[in-house]
Design an enzyme around this catalytic site. Sequence first.
Site, PDB file in Angstrom:
ATOM      1  N   ASP A  33       0.852  -1.198   0.000  1.00 17.93           N
ATOM      2  CA  ASP A  33       0.000   0.000   0.000  1.00 17.93           C
ATOM      3  C   ASP A  33       0.884   1.242   0.000  1.00 17.93           C
ATOM      4  OD1 ASP A  33      -3.244   0.466   0.985  1.00 17.93           O
ATOM      5  OD2 ASP A  33      -1.858   2.178   1.022  1.00 17.93           O
ATOM      6  N   ILE A  34       0.506   2.248  -0.795  1.00 19.39           N
ATOM      7  CA  ILE A  34       1.294   3.482  -0.909  1.00 19.39           C
ATOM      8  C   ILE A  34       1.231   4.292   0.389  1.00 19.39           C
ATOM      9  CG2 ILE A  34      -0.504   5.047  -1.806  1.00 19.39           C
ATOM     10  CD1 ILE A  34       1.537   5.840  -4.008  1.00 19.39           C
ATOM     11  N   GLY A  92     -15.306   2.981   3.290  1.00 18.33           N
ATOM     12  CA  GLY A  92     -13.942   3.460   3.088  1.00 18.33           C
ATOM     13  C   GLY A  92     -13.332   2.997   1.786  1.00 18.33           C
ATOM     14  N   SER A  94     -12.008   3.229  -1.606  1.00 21.47           N
ATOM     15  CA  SER A  94     -11.623   4.395  -2.409  1.00 21.47           C
ATOM     16  C   SER A  94     -11.118   3.989  -3.783  1.00 21.47           C
ATOM     17  CB  SER A  94     -10.565   5.226  -1.681  1.00 21.47           C
ATOM     18  OG  SER A  94      -9.417   4.442  -1.411  1.00 21.47           O
ATOM     19  N   HIS A  99      -9.988  -5.720  -3.755  1.00 23.68           N
ATOM     20  CA  HIS A  99      -8.681  -5.995  -3.135  1.00 23.68           C
ATOM     21  C   HIS A  99      -8.874  -6.327  -1.670  1.00 23.68           C
ATOM     22  CE1 HIS A  99      -9.507  -1.668  -2.801  1.00 23.68           C
ATOM     23  NE2 HIS A  99      -8.859  -1.700  -1.644  1.00 23.68           N
ATOM     24  N   HIS A 101      -6.948  -5.913   1.941  1.00 23.39           N
ATOM     25  CA  HIS A 101      -5.832  -5.360   2.711  1.00 23.39           C
ATOM     26  C   HIS A 101      -5.318  -6.462   3.630  1.00 23.39           C
ATOM     27  CE1 HIS A 101      -6.826  -0.975   2.045  1.00 23.39           C
ATOM     28  NE2 HIS A 101      -8.015  -1.516   1.787  1.00 23.39           N
TER      29      HIS A 101
HETATM   30  P1  5GP Z   1      -9.668   1.081  -0.140  1.00 22.30           P
HETATM   31  O1  5GP Z   1      -9.765   2.455   0.495  1.00 22.30           O
HETATM   32  O2  5GP Z   1     -10.318   1.117  -1.516  1.00 22.30           O
HETATM   33  O3  5GP Z   1     -10.113  -0.053   0.701  1.00 22.30           O
HETATM   34  O4  5GP Z   1      -8.118   0.828  -0.351  1.00 22.30           O
HETATM   35  C1  5GP Z   1      -7.383   1.434  -1.358  1.00 22.30           C
HETATM   36  C2  5GP Z   1      -5.955   1.459  -0.888  1.00 22.30           C
HETATM   37  O5  5GP Z   1      -5.138   1.695  -2.022  1.00 22.30           O
HETATM   38  C3  5GP Z   1      -5.645   2.570   0.120  1.00 22.30           C
HETATM   39  O6  5GP Z   1      -5.153   1.993   1.321  1.00 22.30           O
HETATM   40  C4  5GP Z   1      -4.610   3.431  -0.583  1.00 22.30           C
HETATM   41  O7  5GP Z   1      -3.592   3.883   0.275  1.00 22.30           O
HETATM   42  C5  5GP Z   1      -4.072   2.494  -1.648  1.00 22.30           C
HETATM   43  N1  5GP Z   1      -3.649   3.161  -2.858  1.00 22.30           N
HETATM   44  C6  5GP Z   1      -4.303   4.170  -3.525  1.00 22.30           C
HETATM   45  N2  5GP Z   1      -3.612   4.509  -4.620  1.00 22.30           N
HETATM   46  C7  5GP Z   1      -2.518   3.718  -4.654  1.00 22.30           C
HETATM   47  C8  5GP Z   1      -1.420   3.606  -5.572  1.00 22.30           C
HETATM   48  O8  5GP Z   1      -1.317   4.326  -6.568  1.00 22.30           O
HETATM   49  N3  5GP Z   1      -0.468   2.680  -5.270  1.00 22.30           N
HETATM   50  C9  5GP Z   1      -0.553   1.875  -4.166  1.00 22.30           C
HETATM   51  N4  5GP Z   1       0.443   1.004  -3.986  1.00 22.30           N
HETATM   52  N5  5GP Z   1      -1.568   1.940  -3.292  1.00 22.30           N
HETATM   53  C10 5GP Z   1      -2.539   2.853  -3.538  1.00 22.30           C
END
Ligand code: 5GP
Length: 113
Positions: A33-34, A92, A94, A99, A101
């Site tokens: 994760d970034i 949450g 985004s 995916h 985590h």
């Molecule tokens: P969500 O919020 O959809 O459950 O998780 C999306 C995750 O993707 C977030 O934890 C966010 O930090 C990560 N993320 C968003 N953009 C990027 C990216 O460009 N590269 C990586 N490695 N992670 C990303």
Amino acid sequence: MAREDNCIFCKIIDKKLPASFVTEDDDMVVIRDINPQAPTHLLVMPRSHVRNLGECEDAELLGRLFQTAARVARDQKLSSFRTVVNTGPQSGQSVFHLHIHVLGGRSLRWPPG
Ligand code: 5GP
Ligand code: ZN
């Protein structure tokens, strides 16, 4: 392979955007994760674009997704870890490419916020 033009994760999977890859195989990709929320914070995703868990009908794919999460947690020597699948904006989510985590390397509180 299903693809979505405006999807960040599809672009990462296709190596059109950079990311820190942990492992990948024919149908799964694991990146860091970034914006990590724990010492180890991995994202496990299918190569094929599916918006989220609520829209996934493929039981075999879901099985492989979770198997991959467990395998990378083991490979990363995480004795305890948390798997999170956010589904929908209010949860949450985004990035709208399914995916999991995988978070570990510190004590995690319960319940999450
Ligand atoms: P969500 O919020 O959809 O459950 O998780 C999306 C995750 O993707 C977030 O934890 C966010 O930090 C990560 N993320 C968003 N953009 C990027 C990216 O460009 N590269 C990586 N490695 N992670 C990303
Ligand atoms: Zn995608």
